[in-house]
Motif scaffolding. Structure first.
Motif, PDB file in Angstrom:
ATOM      1  N   ILE A   8       0.433  -1.081   0.380  1.00 31.72           N
ATOM      2  CA  ILE A   8       0.058  -0.183  -0.315  1.00 31.72           C
ATOM      3  C   ILE A   8       1.088   1.211  -0.196  1.00 31.72           C
ATOM      4  O   ILE A   8       1.851   1.067   0.295  1.00 31.72           O
ATOM      5  CB  ILE A   8      -1.059   0.246   0.937  1.00 31.72           C
ATOM      6  CG1 ILE A   8      -2.583   1.125   1.068  1.00 31.72           C
ATOM      7  CG2 ILE A   8      -0.202   0.030   2.724  1.00 31.72           C
ATOM      8  CD1 ILE A   8      -2.848   1.364   1.880  1.00 31.72           C
ATOM      9  N   ILE A   9       0.193   2.617  -0.811  1.00 39.66           N
ATOM     10  CA  ILE A   9       1.354   3.209  -0.708  1.00 39.66           C
ATOM     11  C   ILE A   9       0.310   4.163  -0.348  1.00 39.66           C
ATOM     12  O   ILE A   9      -1.071   4.726  -0.879  1.00 39.66           O
ATOM     13  CB  ILE A   9       1.680   3.661  -2.067  1.00 39.66           C
ATOM     14  CG1 ILE A   9       2.989   4.836  -1.899  1.00 39.66           C
ATOM     15  CG2 ILE A   9       0.991   3.947  -3.732  1.00 39.66           C
ATOM     16  CD1 ILE A   9       3.756   4.844  -3.463  1.00 39.66           C
ATOM     17  N   VAL A  10       1.113   5.217   0.823  1.00 41.98           N
ATOM     18  CA  VAL A  10       0.169   6.373   0.869  1.00 41.98           C
ATOM     19  C   VAL A  10       0.981   8.007   0.205  1.00 41.98           C
ATOM     20  O   VAL A  10       2.290   7.937   0.686  1.00 41.98           O
ATOM     21  CB  VAL A  10      -0.363   6.841   2.618  1.00 41.98           C
ATOM     22  CG1 VAL A  10      -0.890   8.227   3.018  1.00 41.98           C
ATOM     23  CG2 VAL A  10      -0.782   5.244   2.599  1.00 41.98           C
ATOM     24  N   LEU A  11      -0.367   8.540  -0.209  1.00 38.24           N
ATOM     25  CA  LEU A  11       0.551   9.397  -0.413  1.00 38.24           C
ATOM     26  C   LEU A  11      -0.441  11.159  -0.493  1.00 38.24           C
ATOM     27  O   LEU A  11      -1.558  11.340  -0.913  1.00 38.24           O
ATOM     28  CB  LEU A  11       0.897   9.634  -2.065  1.00 38.24           C
ATOM     29  CG  LEU A  11       1.104   8.370  -3.100  1.00 38.24           C
ATOM     30  CD1 LEU A  11       0.221   7.854  -3.605  1.00 38.24           C
ATOM     31  CD2 LEU A  11       2.203   9.201  -4.136  1.00 38.24           C
ATOM     32  N   ASP A  12       0.313  12.192  -0.252  1.00 39.86           N
ATOM     33  CA  ASP A  12      -0.012  13.146   0.091  1.00 39.86           C
ATOM     34  C   ASP A  12       0.539  14.383  -0.643  1.00 39.86           C
ATOM     35  O   ASP A  12       1.179  14.188  -0.558  1.00 39.86           O
ATOM     36  CB  ASP A  12       0.232  13.513   1.164  1.00 39.86           C
ATOM     37  CG  ASP A  12      -0.684  15.180   2.215  1.00 39.86           C
ATOM     38  OD1 ASP A  12      -1.944  15.545   1.767  1.00 39.86           O
ATOM     39  OD2 ASP A  12      -0.396  15.336   3.410  1.00 39.86           O
ATOM     40  N   GLU A  13      -0.592  14.940  -1.542  1.00 40.76           N
ATOM     41  CA  GLU A  13      -0.880  15.476  -2.300  1.00 40.76           C
ATOM     42  C   GLU A  13       0.536  15.519  -3.490  1.00 40.76           C
ATOM     43  O   GLU A  13       1.861  16.329  -3.325  1.00 40.76           O
ATOM     44  CB  GLU A  13      -0.363  17.442  -2.308  1.00 40.76           C
ATOM     45  CG  GLU A  13      -2.326  17.338  -1.408  1.00 40.76           C
ATOM     46  CD  GLU A  13      -2.010  19.104  -1.094  1.00 40.76           C
ATOM     47  OE1 GLU A  13      -0.780  19.873  -1.044  1.00 40.76           O
ATOM     48  OE2 GLU A  13      -2.917  19.121   0.156  1.00 40.76           O
ATOM     49  N   PRO A  14       0.662  13.984  -4.026  1.00 41.44           N
ATOM     50  CA  PRO A  14       1.816  14.503  -4.802  1.00 41.44           C
ATOM     51  C   PRO A  14       1.754  15.437  -6.191  1.00 41.44           C
ATOM     52  O   PRO A  14       3.085  14.692  -6.882  1.00 41.44           O
ATOM     53  CB  PRO A  14       1.744  12.624  -5.583  1.00 41.44           C
ATOM     54  CG  PRO A  14      -0.342  12.331  -5.377  1.00 41.44           C
ATOM     55  CD  PRO A  14      -0.307  13.751  -4.269  1.00 41.44           C
ATOM     56  N   THR A  15       0.650  15.372  -6.027  1.00 42.94           N
ATOM     57  CA  THR A  15       0.812  16.577  -8.140  1.00 42.94           C
ATOM     58  C   THR A  15       1.267  17.643  -7.564  1.00 42.94           C
ATOM     59  O   THR A  15       1.290  18.333  -8.799  1.00 42.94           O
ATOM     60  CB  THR A  15      -0.506  16.414  -8.811  1.00 42.94           C
ATOM     61  OG1 THR A  15      -1.503  16.851  -7.670  1.00 42.94           O
ATOM     62  CG2 THR A  15      -0.634  14.090  -8.986  1.00 42.94           C
ATOM     63  N   SER A  16       1.491  18.207  -6.434  1.00 38.81           N
ATOM     64  CA  SER A  16       1.854  19.834  -6.475  1.00 38.81           C
ATOM     65  C   SER A  16       3.228  19.103  -7.108  1.00 38.81           C
ATOM     66  O   SER A  16       4.361  18.603  -6.937  1.00 38.81           O
ATOM     67  CB  SER A  16       2.112  20.000  -4.985  1.00 38.81           C
ATOM     68  OG  SER A  16       0.965  19.105  -3.936  1.00 38.81           O
ATOM     69  N   TYR A  17       3.730  20.755  -7.327  1.00 43.24           N
ATOM     70  CA  TYR A  17       4.291  21.264  -8.265  1.00 43.24           C
ATOM     71  C   TYR A  17       4.624  21.177  -9.416  1.00 43.24           C
ATOM     72  O   TYR A  17       5.975  21.407  -9.400  1.00 43.24           O
ATOM     73  CB  TYR A  17       5.959  20.952  -7.206  1.00 43.24           C
ATOM     74  CG  TYR A  17       5.907  21.237  -5.575  1.00 43.24           C
ATOM     75  CD1 TYR A  17       5.620  22.871  -4.744  1.00 43.24           C
ATOM     76  CD2 TYR A  17       6.303  20.620  -4.821  1.00 43.24           C
ATOM     77  CE1 TYR A  17       5.254  22.738  -4.104  1.00 43.24           C
ATOM     78  CE2 TYR A  17       5.645  20.540  -3.084  1.00 43.24           C
ATOM     79  CZ  TYR A  17       5.602  21.673  -2.863  1.00 43.24           C
ATOM     80  OH  TYR A  17       5.751  21.806  -1.995  1.00 43.24           O
ATOM     81  N   LEU A  18       4.015  19.828 -10.212  1.00 41.98           N
ATOM     82  CA  LEU A  18       4.612  19.301 -10.992  1.00 41.98           C
ATOM     83  C   LEU A  18       3.636  20.001 -12.122  1.00 41.98           C
ATOM     84  O   LEU A  18       2.167  20.141 -11.889  1.00 41.98           O
ATOM     85  CB  LEU A  18       3.907  17.930 -10.430  1.00 41.98           C
ATOM     86  CG  LEU A  18       4.243  16.861  -9.951  1.00 41.98           C
ATOM     87  CD1 LEU A  18       4.248  15.408 -10.043  1.00 41.98           C
ATOM     88  CD2 LEU A  18       5.992  16.899  -9.731  1.00 41.98           C
ATOM     89  N   ASP A  19       4.243  20.098 -13.525  1.00 46.24           N
ATOM     90  CA  ASP A  19       3.848  20.612 -14.405  1.00 46.24           C
ATOM     91  C   ASP A  19       2.603  19.297 -15.122  1.00 46.24           C
ATOM     92  O   ASP A  19       2.727  18.651 -14.862  1.00 46.24           O
ATOM     93  CB  ASP A  19       3.965  21.105 -15.364  1.00 46.24           C
ATOM     94  CG  ASP A  19       5.026  20.342 -15.838  1.00 46.24           C
ATOM     95  OD1 ASP A  19       4.809  18.742 -16.073  1.00 46.24           O
ATOM     96  OD2 ASP A  19       5.832  20.136 -16.396  1.00 46.24           O
TER      97      ASP A  19
END
Lengths: 346, 367
Positions: B162-173
């Motif tokens: 299981i992988i937990v990601l907090d706002e992984p898309t911030s800073y990404l274009d």
């Protein structure tokens, strides 16, 4: 394809590390020979080696080597390594390259405790026993560290924390001066020489005690290499990888304090080694991998302190300089250069 | 029995003993992608940190693969769960490869030395996020998007369930957002459960199997994207004005200019969209018509125009619509003809445009 790429890289790294370690060991041997061979009486290298192999002979030269220069050089090496390692551990703990035992007031806390012990507890006991001094220095350094940790809960900024550490240093120094003012003349002489920091007058039992204390702490630090590596990515990642953060942080701070305390107990406060050496070592290795940086820092600290002690002893002979005078002259510019470099890179 | 991979019962989360969100119930299956959405400060991160055991639960229980989260040893949890949280990490003198390799931590020995198999897994993980070429670069010297990919590689190295990601898309274009979310989709296909928070509700809708809306002191709603993404619910979740969010495409619009229309836009089949946006930017209230309800212009005009004259799809233009459009045009200072394709059913549009030409404010965008 991937393997073909990765293998030379890994091997290249190992070559590089090996080269750095070889250079450090060569420097260590060279400085050690320099320390033992030169001084008020110069002894040619050939006779140094003969005296070393021949054990404690009857000759005056063997006496100088075995009773004075060798224990002093060994002590400088051991304590220098301990300081550099203590600095590296504290830098890991505070995630700040400017952290070090001297800057954070840990050395000053130890110094105050040692001063108290020398003046009050050991009065009339003749030569202070090294065990009691180490214990006192350890207690003093832990008190200083405890105080910093308390402050670190309130002060989230590393910079303000460092300022707090410097203030603790001043307070402890002031208290030490206060004690000195009201101490006996004999104690003052004893204390004054010590509180300026010096590797002079080291005895073999002292070297043994320091080797034991530093050896245990350094081995402990080396065994922490793996969690230190994870912690370098930040507390969150370390925890998510299974590091018991509370125990790990306690171990870090205890080891760093024990190392700094041992140095202070035997040689007094020595400045800048803890910051400058790990920085230089990381640049040389071009990595911050603790598995390489911990032993290399120890070696680097040993070389640095032995070299500084040699300068302290011989530069203005027969007058001896304080060890901190020399370490500051060489260490402070490194720290300034380090801060300038950090500025350049956002 | 269909056992869920992650179950939460009566979970209460918060900081320093102060509950922020109470009584959370979750049942997440293996290989599912679950997205947490909700306004800033609603507690998405708090929930994720609690699930990742970065924060102590204030109440309730969480089970991971049948075992209670609190009872799992650090090492066991690390072999099950990888995290990627928002804490910015600035390691000194570490290459991207070094950073990714830290993910092997739960599998290495006392000193953390990597075996050849570990090294191969690190390279494979870097390749999976297309970061192999960054391998020997300093982690601090690469862009935010590249850093995010390397951190994801680190998580992949951990071989989590299981992988937990907090706002992984911030800073990404946008390109790297799509790339990152595609990687997560692939991971889910391989049976890895993914729980993440997202600010981009449009992406949440497209990526997730299940959406959890977090607002106030509880989980407001939870369900499949089709259930969650109705316009009213999203508007309420984020306190949006009417028309600001299009549930069909997940697109977001700035507020429409208010007031009586001063401009009338004649358009069809998308010719109006750029005109609407230009008018909206200059803050000019406008009317649009006559638009078939299945026209993309109609979709947008409903969000941006002060008034829209519409007609049912595939029907001839009715008298009512015709009269209404004409009345609006006469009341406007300006008429913009953005181009209308005339066919059999909308033949009367030609008539409307002919009348518009005779009005003083008529402009055409056609040459």
């Amino acid at each position: 394809m991937e393997n073909r790429h990765s293998m030379p890289d890994a091997r290249g790294c190992r070559w590089h590390y090996g080269l750095v370690f070889a250079a450090l060991i060569a420097a260590l041997l060279a400085v050690a020979v320099l320390n033992v061979a030169t001084g008020s009486v110069s002894i040619p290298a050939g006779r140094v080696i003969r005296a070393l192999l021949g054990g404690e002979g009857e000759s005056a030269e063997a006496g100088i080597i075995w009773k004075i220069r060798l224990p002093r050089a060994l002590m400088a090496a051991l304590l220098g390594g301990a300081l550099a390692l203590s600095g590296f551990l504290l830098q890991t703990f505070f995630a700040n390259p400017i952290a070090g035992p001297f800057v954070l007031g840990i050395s000053s806390g130890a110094k105050l405790a040692v001063a108290l012990t020398l003046v009050f507890a050991l009065r009339g006991a003749g030569a202070a026993s090294s065990g009691a001094l180490i214990a006192a220095a350890f207690a003093g350094s832990l008190l200083a560290v405890g105080f910093i940790l308390l402050l670190s809960r309130k002060l989230k900024h590393a910079a303000t924390l460092l300022v707090a550490g410097i203030m603790i240093g001043y307070i402890c120094s002031a208290a030490t001066e206060f004690i000195v003012t009201f101490a006996d003349d004999a104690d003052i002489v004893n204390l004054h020489g010590w509180s300026q920091g010096s590797f002079s007058g080291m005895s073999w039992p002292g070297v043994g005690a320091a080797a034991l204390a530093v050896g245990i702490a350094a081995a402990g630090a080396f065994m922490l290499s793996k969690p230190i590596g994870a912690y370098q990515l930040g507390e969150t990642y370390a925890r998510s990888l299974g590091v018991n953060i509370r125990a790990f942080r306690a171990a870090l701070i205890l080891l760093a304090s024990a190392l700094a305390a041992t140095v202070t107990a035997f040689a007094g406060p020595v400045s800048f080694v803890g910051i400058a050496v790990p920085y230089l070592i990381k640049r040389m290795l071009n990595t911050s991998k603790p598995l390489a940086v911990i032993p290399a820092s120890f070696l680097g600290g040993a070389v640095f302190c032995m070299a500084c002690d040699w300068i302290a002893r011989t530069a203005f002979a027969p007058t001896e300089l304080n060890i901190s005078t020399v370490t500051s002259v060489f260490g402070a510019p490194v720290v300034i250069a380090m801060m300038l470099r950090r500025r350049e890179r956002p | 029995m269909n056992r869920c991979y992650l179950t939460a019962r009566g979970m209460t989360v918060g900081y320093d003993g102060v509950p922020l969100i109470r009584d959370i119930a979750l049942e997440i299956e293996r290989g599912e992608i679950v997205a947490l959405i909700g306004p800033n400060g609603s507690g998405k991160s708090t929930i994720l940190k609690s699930l990742a055991r970065q924060l102590r639960l204030l109440g309730g229980q969480v089970f991971v693969d049948g075992e209670e989260l609190q009872r799992l040893s650090g090492g066991n949890l690390a072999r099950k769960m990888a995290v990627m949280l928002t804490d910015r990490t600035k390691p000194e003198l570490m290459t991207c490869r070094d950073v990714a390799a830290v993910g092997r931590y739960p599998y290495t020995g006392r000193l953390g030395l990597l075996t050849d198999a570990d090294e191969a897994k690190v390279d494979a993980a870097l390749a999976a996020v297309q970061a192999l070429e960054l391998r020997d670069r300093d982690f601090n010297a690469i862009s935010d998007g590249q850093r995010q990919r390397v951190l994801l590689a680190r998580a992949i190295c951990q071989e989590p369930e299981i992988i937990v990601l907090d706002e992984p898309t911030s800073y990404l274009d946008i390109r790297h957002k799509i790339q990152l979310l595609s990687i997560l989709r692939d991971m889910a296909r391989q049976g890895i459960t993914v729980i993440l928070s997202l600010h981009e509700i449009d992406l949440a809708r497209k990526l997730a199997d299940r959406i959890i809306c977090v607002k106030g002191d509880t989980i407001a709603r939870c369900g499949a994207p089709e259930e969650i993404f109705d316009e009213a619910a999203i508007r309420e979740l984020y306190d949006l004005d009417e028309g600001a969010f299009d549930p069909m495409f997940g697109s977001v619009e700035l507020p429409r200019p208010m007031g009586a229309p001063r401009t009338f836009v004649l358009s069809a089949c998308g010719t109006g969209a750029p005109v609407y946006r230009a008018l909206q930017r200059s803050g000019e209230p406008f009317a649009a018509g006559i638009l078939y309800e299945n026209d993309v212009d109609c979709r947008l005009a409903r969000r941006l125009a002060a008034e829209v004259v519409t007609e049912r799809p595939f029907m001839p233009v009715s008298d009512a619509a015709f009269e209404r459009a004409l009345a609006l045009m006469r009341g406007c200072e300006r008429i913009i003809d953005a181009g209308v394709e005339i066919g059999e059913t909308n033949a009367r549009m030609a008539e409307l445009i002919e009348l518009a030409r005779q009005l003083p404010g008529y402009n055409t965008l056609l040459n």
